[in-house]
Structures are given as structure tokens and as C-alpha cells.
Design a protein around this motif. Sequence first.
Motif, mmCIF file in Angstrom:
data_model
loop_
_atom_site.group_PDB
_atom_site.id
_atom_site.type_symbol
_atom_site.label_atom_id
_atom_site.label_comp_id
_atom_site.label_asym_id
_atom_site.label_seq_id
_atom_site.Cartn_x
_atom_site.Cartn_y
_atom_site.Cartn_z
ATOM 1 N N VAL A 66 37.596 33.057 51.067
ATOM 2 C CA VAL A 66 36.362 33.870 51.386
ATOM 3 C C VAL A 66 36.834 34.378 52.733
ATOM 4 N N ILE A 67 36.327 35.786 53.041
ATOM 5 C CA ILE A 67 36.587 36.307 54.297
ATOM 6 C C ILE A 67 35.338 36.218 55.161
ATOM 7 N N SER A 103 32.776 38.430 52.374
ATOM 8 C CA SER A 103 33.702 38.740 51.031
ATOM 9 C C SER A 103 33.993 37.794 50.319
ATOM 10 N N VAL A 104 34.354 37.702 49.220
ATOM 11 C CA VAL A 104 35.126 36.736 48.275
ATOM 12 C C VAL A 104 36.354 37.380 47.561
ATOM 13 N N MET A 105 37.398 36.614 47.613
ATOM 14 C CA MET A 105 38.583 37.216 46.960
ATOM 15 C C MET A 105 39.125 36.071 46.021
#
Lengths: 219, 219
Positions: free
Chosen positions: B155-156, B214-216
Motif C-alpha cells: 500500500v502507498i 493506493s494498493v499495489m
Amino acid sequence: MEELTKKQRAILDYMKAHVAEHTYWPSIRDIQAKFRFASTNAVFGHLQALERKGVLQRIPGAARAYKIVPEVLGDTSETVIRYEGPGDDAIAFESVKFAGSIAAGFPDYTESSGVLDSMQVPLAPSSRRRAPESFALRVRGDSMIDADINDGDTVIIEPGVPKHGDIVAALIDGETTLKRLIKQGSKVYLKAENQNYPDLIPTNSLTIQGIAKSVMKRI
Amino acid sequence: MEELTKKQRAILDYMKAHVAEHTYWPSIRDIQAKFRFASTNAVFGHLQALERKGVLQRIPGAARAYKIVPEVLGDTSETVIRYEGPGDDAIAFESVKFAGSIAAGFPDYTESSGVLDSMQVPLAPSSRRRAPESFALRVRGDSMIDADINDGDTVIIEPGVPKHGDIVAALIDGETTLKRLIKQGSKVYLKAENQNYPDLIPTNSLTIQGIAKSVMKRI
DNA sequence: CTTGACAGTGAACAAGTTTTCATAGAACAT
DNA sequence: ATGTTCTATGAAAACTTGTTCACTGTCAAG
């Protein structure tokens, strides 16, 4: 945007690839040699066409100096390249760098090649000293929704040799798309993860820019 | 690698910045103008030095054509920080940067405060010179699977003042977790997006490290 | 004091590169 | 038929750019 001819797309592709490989633009003579033109003016005309059609911006008088248009978000290190694909499937690019090294514009690590099987890792150990860099693409369109990649998401692309089934950023016939790569024997094509989209059979050239390794979503 | 002088460093930085901004390299005369040299040969000498010291590679005979040799030593760019949190819910950190800015170590942008309502943006103008940076957290555990954030995802996180309903990285009672922030009147607590996990009511202190933007996910 | 490395000036040259000019065939719509 | 667009040739002009040469000043080490 006005349609590009095949040769114009090929030249544009070559220029992109050249930048990605060498970190500097080709000269008109480089392009001439690549396409076996007898005159530099052939290239010159194509560059004029590319500029007139709005996909390329030249810096008058300067050597090896171009920009891919349009650059909107242009603060320093965020080189933004927008690419207009056909219809809904368009993908807009943002070149995003990790690890702060220098990115000369366009991330395109492979040579154009009609035959995928002959494609090789374009980073010969002698010519490059380190691994190519990842970059990010912002996805536009819904052709990959079944793979849970949706409009507005950002995918992280890493250069490399794609395997069957990989999701790749590909330059196919001059258009950039995000699709799943399918190898069936000698046949190679791109498949959308959305039943409303047809398969993409490369007719001219197929350039794999890289393999999608991660997807990033806004929360 | 041999040490660079200040001017050499400045010139190298300028060249990098020029590429990042324009997507093509500066000419020697561009550099000359930038640094107010009276002679192109001043630049020429510096470029020779840069090449001799191995940080820059010139392409003989080609205009505006260079390559940057990646700097290995003292590369601040990929600062990796691992954080060992307690128990299952532990989160491992990786500092990831976009757009080439410098990564400061541990993102600690908030003051410890038992009362969330009194929390403020912790970046006093005097103590920090630039906007706080985003950072990335690797998620361990399954407490957020209903929000589609799973074990192994990244996660950002961006520092800032969280709102009700934001997913936040929080230091609660000495432990770091990723949870959804709930404000109910004067009460504030953290909620897991997994019915098997109970709410977390802060008993001592609650520090918000940032908001998950964000999620990566690995593909 | 001298030597050598470093940084710079100023001018000129050679090569690289873009651009212009004149010309012409093929495809295509009017 | 006729004009237009696209593509291309061939040569030359004009400009950009890298490179070289001769010379000067600074500064620290020997």
C-alpha cells in the motif's frame, strides 16, 4: 487525431525504440539508414507529417531533439507521454521512474520484430551494465477488467522476455495496448481480458515493451 | 569511482535534469549557456572528466548523444527500510519513491496524540523544507481482505489528516496496523475489514502515520 | 620556486545534422 | 483527363555541434 500511415508509424516506433535503447534520439540519417531510404529528405517528409499530425514535436534546428506529444504534466522528472490508441482501448502513458535514475523519455526496450520467437532480451550483457528499469503505465479502457485491471489503474511494467500468458504492454501495428500474450505454436497474438474485445493478431510488427508485474489501484 | 568536483557534479545534474525535462540531451553550447562559460571548451573539458571518471559515456561524433553510467556508490535512491512489527499483523516497510525525489527513512509525520481531533498536520514549515513523501508498506496479514487488500500487497501511504472512513497506517498502542479509521462523535477507533478481527480501540495513544491512497498487487 | 593538475578563454575547424530546392512516379478522388 | 496527396530521389545549402589548438590563470604539493 489524424491517422498515421504505416511507414509513419514504423518510423515513430523506431524512434521510440531508439530512445529507449540508447537514451538519445536517432538522427535523420539514422532513420534513413534503418529504412534504407536513398535520401534524407524521405525521412524529413515523414517527420514533417508526424509533426503535422501532432504525435511528434521537433525542436527546430536542434539535432536529435524531439518530444512525443503532448506533454501536459511536464514538471521535471515526470516525462509524460500520451498515446492515442484506437477507440476505447486507448492507453495513456505516464513514464514513472523508480530509483531515481535518468529516463530518457519513452520506455520501449525491444526492437520491432515481426516474429516473436526470434525476439531476444534486448539488453546484451556487453551493451548494458545494469538491468533495465521498470516503468508505470496508466491504464485507459476496460479491455482487461477480467484480470482485475481497470480504467485508471496503474500497471508497473518490467522489460524482459514474455512468456505465454503474461500480461504485456505491447506496441502492435503502431498501437500500444495492454493485453495478455498468447503463444500457440508458431502463432502469437494478444488477447483482451474482456469478452467484448476481439483478439489482436499482429499484421505488421509486434513490440513487447515489457511485462506487467504489478497493478496499482487508487483506494 | 573517482570523486567528482562540484562543477562536474553540477553539470551532470543539469544534463540529467535537461533530459528529464526535454527528453533529449543538451548540446555543449546549451551547457555553456547554462553555466555562463565563455568558451565551449570549458564544457568540453568537464565532459571529458566526467567520461574519464566513468559516470558519463559519450557517443563519438553524435550530437546530443550520451549515456549515463549508473552510479553505484552512495545512491540514495533505493533506501529500503524493513520494519518488524509485532505478531501476525506486522508490516514490513519498503521505501519507494516516485519521480526521483530523495527518500527519507522512516515516515514519521505525526505526533503521538491520544486525541485524534487535536491532531494537526505535523509538518512545521520551519522544520521541513518540502512536502512529505509517500511511502510504501507491504501488507502482512488478512485483516483488510474485505477492502481487497491482501497479504503481500503493497500500500502507498501519504501523510496527512485522515478523514472518517479512510484506510490508515496507524501506530496504536505501540503496534503498527493497517485499518479503517472510524470517527463516531468523540470516539475514534480502528476497524478491520475482516469480520474475524475485532475493532481496535486505542487505550493509550493513536498515531496516524498516513492514509492509504493506493494498493499495489503483484500480477 | 617549480611542477603539475585543474579550470578557463578565444578562435577556428571539421564533422554531423537539419533543411531547402528541384523533380518525379504512383495512387486516388473529382 | 486532371489535380492532389503521398512518397521518394538527388543534390546542395545552411546551420548546429563536437573537437582541436594555442594560451592564461589558479592553487596545492613537492
